[in-house]
Every structure is written in C-alpha cells, then in structure tokens.
Scaffold this motif. Structure first.
Motif, mmCIF file in Angstrom:
data_model
loop_
_atom_site.group_PDB
_atom_site.id
_atom_site.type_symbol
_atom_site.label_atom_id
_atom_site.label_comp_id
_atom_site.label_asym_id
_atom_site.label_seq_id
_atom_site.Cartn_x
_atom_site.Cartn_y
_atom_site.Cartn_z
ATOM 1 N N ARG A 52 42.157 -4.968 0.116
ATOM 2 C CA ARG A 52 40.941 -4.428 -0.510
ATOM 3 C C ARG A 52 39.896 -4.064 0.538
ATOM 4 O O ARG A 52 39.241 -3.018 0.446
ATOM 5 N N VAL A 53 39.751 -4.894 1.556
ATOM 6 C CA VAL A 53 38.776 -4.630 2.616
ATOM 7 C C VAL A 53 39.157 -3.369 3.386
ATOM 8 O O VAL A 53 38.306 -2.530 3.673
ATOM 9 N N LEU A 54 40.430 -3.240 3.726
ATOM 10 C CA LEU A 54 40.869 -2.035 4.435
ATOM 11 C C LEU A 54 40.578 -0.781 3.620
ATOM 12 O O LEU A 54 40.101 0.219 4.161
ATOM 13 N N ALA A 55 40.845 -0.837 2.324
ATOM 14 C CA ALA A 55 40.577 0.321 1.465
ATOM 15 C C ALA A 55 39.080 0.614 1.414
ATOM 16 O O ALA A 55 38.663 1.778 1.520
ATOM 17 N N ALA A 56 38.250 -0.420 1.274
ATOM 18 C CA ALA A 56 36.801 -0.221 1.193
ATOM 19 C C ALA A 56 36.235 0.326 2.498
ATOM 20 O O ALA A 56 35.244 1.064 2.490
ATOM 21 N N LEU A 57 36.864 -0.021 3.618
ATOM 22 C CA LEU A 57 36.409 0.472 4.919
ATOM 23 C C LEU A 57 37.079 1.791 5.289
ATOM 24 O O LEU A 57 36.829 2.340 6.355
ATOM 25 N N ASP A 58 37.956 2.281 4.409
ATOM 26 C CA ASP A 58 38.696 3.520 4.625
ATOM 27 C C ASP A 58 39.506 3.464 5.924
ATOM 28 O O ASP A 58 39.503 4.400 6.716
ATOM 29 N N LEU A 59 40.172 2.316 6.122
ATOM 30 C CA LEU A 59 41.015 2.123 7.299
ATOM 31 C C LEU A 59 42.477 2.168 6.899
ATOM 32 O O LEU A 59 42.831 1.775 5.786
ATOM 33 N N PRO A 60 43.361 2.621 7.794
ATOM 34 C CA PRO A 60 44.794 2.643 7.482
ATOM 35 C C PRO A 60 45.316 1.249 7.156
ATOM 36 O O PRO A 60 44.807 0.245 7.662
ATOM 37 N N GLY A 61 46.339 1.184 6.338
ATOM 38 C CA GLY A 61 46.897 -0.082 5.891
ATOM 39 C C GLY A 61 47.428 -0.962 7.002
ATOM 40 O O GLY A 61 47.518 -2.177 6.853
ATOM 41 N N ASP A 62 47.777 -0.366 8.148
ATOM 42 C CA ASP A 62 48.321 -1.164 9.251
ATOM 43 C C ASP A 62 47.252 -1.565 10.279
ATOM 44 O O ASP A 62 47.578 -2.105 11.329
ATOM 45 N N THR A 63 45.989 -1.349 9.970
ATOM 46 C CA THR A 63 44.913 -1.660 10.911
ATOM 47 C C THR A 63 44.951 -3.110 11.357
ATOM 48 O O THR A 63 44.798 -3.411 12.546
ATOM 49 N N LEU A 64 45.161 -4.023 10.427
ATOM 50 C CA LEU A 64 45.148 -5.441 10.772
ATOM 51 C C LEU A 64 46.425 -5.887 11.473
ATOM 52 O O LEU A 64 46.545 -7.041 11.857
ATOM 53 N N ASP A 65 47.372 -4.950 11.667
ATOM 54 C CA ASP A 65 48.540 -5.247 12.491
ATOM 55 C C ASP A 65 48.183 -5.162 13.973
ATOM 56 O O ASP A 65 48.905 -5.671 14.816
#
Length: 143
Positions: A52-65
């Motif tokens: 949810r945070v990645l989507a709200a920040l408009d970041l790619p799904g693999d950012t936290l990888d």
C-alpha cells in the motif's frame, strides 16, 4: 519527499524492510534490542501495508527489494538516510553512527547500493518473513 495524505495516520517512525533478507531482518532485530522505548515500528516489504505504501508513493513494486524506507516526521527517507535516521532512535554505541548523516548522500548512497545489491549473495535469504516474538509483536505494523 512528504508522506502523502493516503498514508496519514500511520505510526512514525515506521521502518520498511525486506522481511526475507537475512541482513535486513538482523538489522531489525538489532534495532529491537536497542530501542527500549519502542519508538521504532516496523513493516515488511511483503506485507499488505508495504504494498500500500509503495502504491501511495507511486513507486515500483520491487522498490523495497533494493532499498529501505523510513516514514518519520511526515517525510519519507530512503537508502542510507533511512538507515542512519533509524539509528538515532537507538540506545548505546550504535547511536554514535548517526553523525555519518552529515556526509553527503553522494558519498553514502553508493556504499549503501553496493551492500543492497549484494546482500542476498553475502547474507542469504530466509524462506519466510521475519516472525516477531510475542514481546515485540506490537512493534510490527500491517494495516
């Protein structure tokens, strides 16, 4: 970057990490032991909140990888800045590393990136996400 309104109300400071990365999970365990006040909260990248945070920040799904995030003081911090800002909430000698934040990101982040790229090869991957103990369960957020 400012925390968007869609994420208002989340506890802060809130540290997002790769729950299957051995290095990341060890850092969280390290923080838990050295944060007796329980200020730092945690969420795994694999959690519903992480997505949810990645989507709200408009970041790619693999950012936290490849990076960590810290939501603190209604701002979003990444990479070396997130790690160093997390350290300032700890007690003991680890807190003494916080002044490294005075070094420019252009010097800090390349070192962070080398570790981030190689962390799985160097430290390994867990079969499942870190499972908090009953004593620390309230420090993990998954909304």
């Amino acid at each position: 970057m400012k925390v968007p309104p869609a994420l208002a109300g989340l506890p802060q400071p809130l540290y997002f990490f790769d729950g299957q990365c051995v290095l990341c999970s060890r850092f969280v365990a390290f923080c838990l032991k050295r944060d007796p006040a329980g200020r730092l909260k945690f969420a795994s990248a694999q959690s519903a909140l992480g997505k949810r945070v990645l989507a709200a920040l408009d970041l790619p799904g693999d950012t936290l990888d490849r990076t960590i995030l810290l939501l603190e003081d209604d701002r979003v911090y990444t990479r070396s800045t997130a790690a160093l800002r997390a350290l300032r909430h700890l007690s003991g000698p680890a807190r003494a590393l916080y002044p490294l934040i005075l070094l420019p990101k252009i010097l800090r982040d390349p070192i962070y990136d080398i570790v981030a790229r190689n962390r799985i090869r160097w430290f390994g991957r867990l079969d499942s996400c870190l499972v908090p103990s009953p004593q620390t369960r309230d420090r993990f957020i998954d909304l």
